[in-house]
Motif scaffolding. Structure first.
Motif, short mmCIF file in Angstrom:
data_model
loop_
_atom_site.label_atom_id
_atom_site.label_comp_id
_atom_site.label_asym_id
_atom_site.label_seq_id
_atom_site.Cartn_x
_atom_site.Cartn_y
_atom_site.Cartn_z
N GLY A 28 0.85 -1.19 0.00
CA GLY A 28 0.00 0.00 0.00
C GLY A 28 0.88 1.24 0.00
N ILE A 29 0.31 2.39 -0.36
CA ILE A 29 1.06 3.64 -0.39
C ILE A 29 0.36 4.63 0.53
N VAL A 30 1.14 5.35 1.35
CA VAL A 30 0.58 6.41 2.18
C VAL A 30 0.56 7.67 1.31
N ARG A 82 7.31 8.74 -0.43
CA ARG A 82 6.07 8.21 0.14
C ARG A 82 6.35 6.89 0.86
N LYS A 83 5.72 6.76 2.02
CA LYS A 83 5.90 5.55 2.82
C LYS A 83 5.09 4.41 2.21
N LEU A 84 5.66 3.21 2.23
CA LEU A 84 4.96 2.02 1.76
C LEU A 84 4.48 1.21 2.95
N LEU A 85 3.31 0.60 2.78
CA LEU A 85 2.73 -0.21 3.85
C LEU A 85 3.03 -1.69 3.59
N LEU A 86 3.94 -2.22 4.37
CA LEU A 86 4.33 -3.63 4.27
C LEU A 86 4.41 -4.22 5.67
N ARG A 87 4.36 -5.54 5.74
CA ARG A 87 4.53 -6.22 7.03
C ARG A 87 6.00 -6.18 7.43
N LYS A 88 6.24 -6.23 8.74
CA LYS A 88 7.60 -6.13 9.27
C LYS A 88 8.50 -7.23 8.71
N LYS A 89 7.97 -8.46 8.59
CA LYS A 89 8.77 -9.57 8.06
C LYS A 89 9.14 -9.33 6.60
N TYR A 111 -1.81 0.19 -9.20
CA TYR A 111 -3.19 -0.12 -9.58
C TYR A 111 -4.12 0.20 -8.43
N ILE A 112 -5.40 0.34 -8.76
CA ILE A 112 -6.44 0.61 -7.76
C ILE A 112 -7.11 -0.72 -7.43
N LYS A 113 -7.11 -1.08 -6.14
CA LYS A 113 -7.70 -2.33 -5.69
C LYS A 113 -8.61 -2.01 -4.50
N ASP A 114 -9.89 -2.30 -4.66
CA ASP A 114 -10.89 -2.03 -3.61
C ASP A 114 -10.86 -0.57 -3.16
N GLY A 115 -10.61 0.34 -4.09
CA GLY A 115 -10.61 1.77 -3.78
C GLY A 115 -9.30 2.31 -3.25
N TYR A 116 -8.32 1.44 -3.04
CA TYR A 116 -7.02 1.87 -2.53
C TYR A 116 -5.96 1.74 -3.61
N ALA A 117 -4.99 2.67 -3.59
CA ALA A 117 -3.87 2.60 -4.52
C ALA A 117 -2.85 1.60 -3.98
N LYS A 118 -2.48 0.64 -4.80
CA LYS A 118 -1.48 -0.36 -4.42
C LYS A 118 -0.33 -0.28 -5.42
N VAL A 119 0.86 -0.60 -4.95
CA VAL A 119 2.03 -0.64 -5.83
C VAL A 119 2.62 -2.04 -5.77
N LEU A 120 2.94 -2.58 -6.93
CA LEU A 120 3.60 -3.88 -7.01
C LEU A 120 5.10 -3.59 -7.10
#
Length: 152
Positions: A28-30, A82-89, A111-120
């Motif tokens: 995810g992207i903040v 921009r901060k990325l939202l990832l799990r600590k592991k 891409y937009i997934k369920d209304g949120y911007a996601k980055v691969l």
């Protein structure tokens, strides 16, 4: 497209040419204010972007999101980090992998997934010039084979 992926807004086409993608991870992207509106209008450029890990957090750098036309004073800096939202592991794994020589993390698509911007993002290893030539040669051969099969 991977399962569950929404509308692709931007894609880094040079990534597969310049890098060997070892692994891809969704993040995810903040975002601030009007950035999501600009992304939905496909006003984002991933070309020179990269991901840097600092203090146990992943940051997306050098990705240009154009200011929203109707945003006036609420617009943002187009090249801000921009901060990325990832799990600590996931972050720890990426940090260990990038310590290896030649490994980097690059954005592959947004891409937009369920209304949120996601980055691969992709864990990638840089290609040498001879690797690039080999890839182009292989692609040309496949295209020629497809052309011959179509004309039969």
């Amino acid at each position: 497209m991977p399962k569950g992926e929404g509308k692709v807004v931007a894609q880094n086409r040079k990534a597969s040419h310049d890098y060997i993608i070892v692994e891809a991870i969704e993040a995810g992207i903040v975002l601030q204010g009007t950035e999501i509106k600009s992304i939905r209008n496909s006003r984002i450029n991933l070309k020179d972007g990269f991901v840097r890990i600092r203090n146990g957090e992943a940051y997306l750098s050098n990705v240009h999101i154009s200011p929203y036309e109707q945003g006036n004073i609420f617009n943002h800096d187009p090249l801000r980090t921009r901060k990325l939202l990832l799990r600590k592991k996931q972050i720890q794994k990426l940090q260990v992998e990038t310590k290896n020589a030649g490994m980097t993390i690059i954005p592959l698509k947004v891409y937009i997934k369920d209304g949120y911007a996601k980055v691969l993002i992709g864990l990638a290893k840089g290609k040498k010039d001879y690797d690039k030539r080999e890839s182009l040669k292989r692609k040309d051969q496949e295209r020629e084979i497809q052309r011959v099969l179509r004309n039969k």
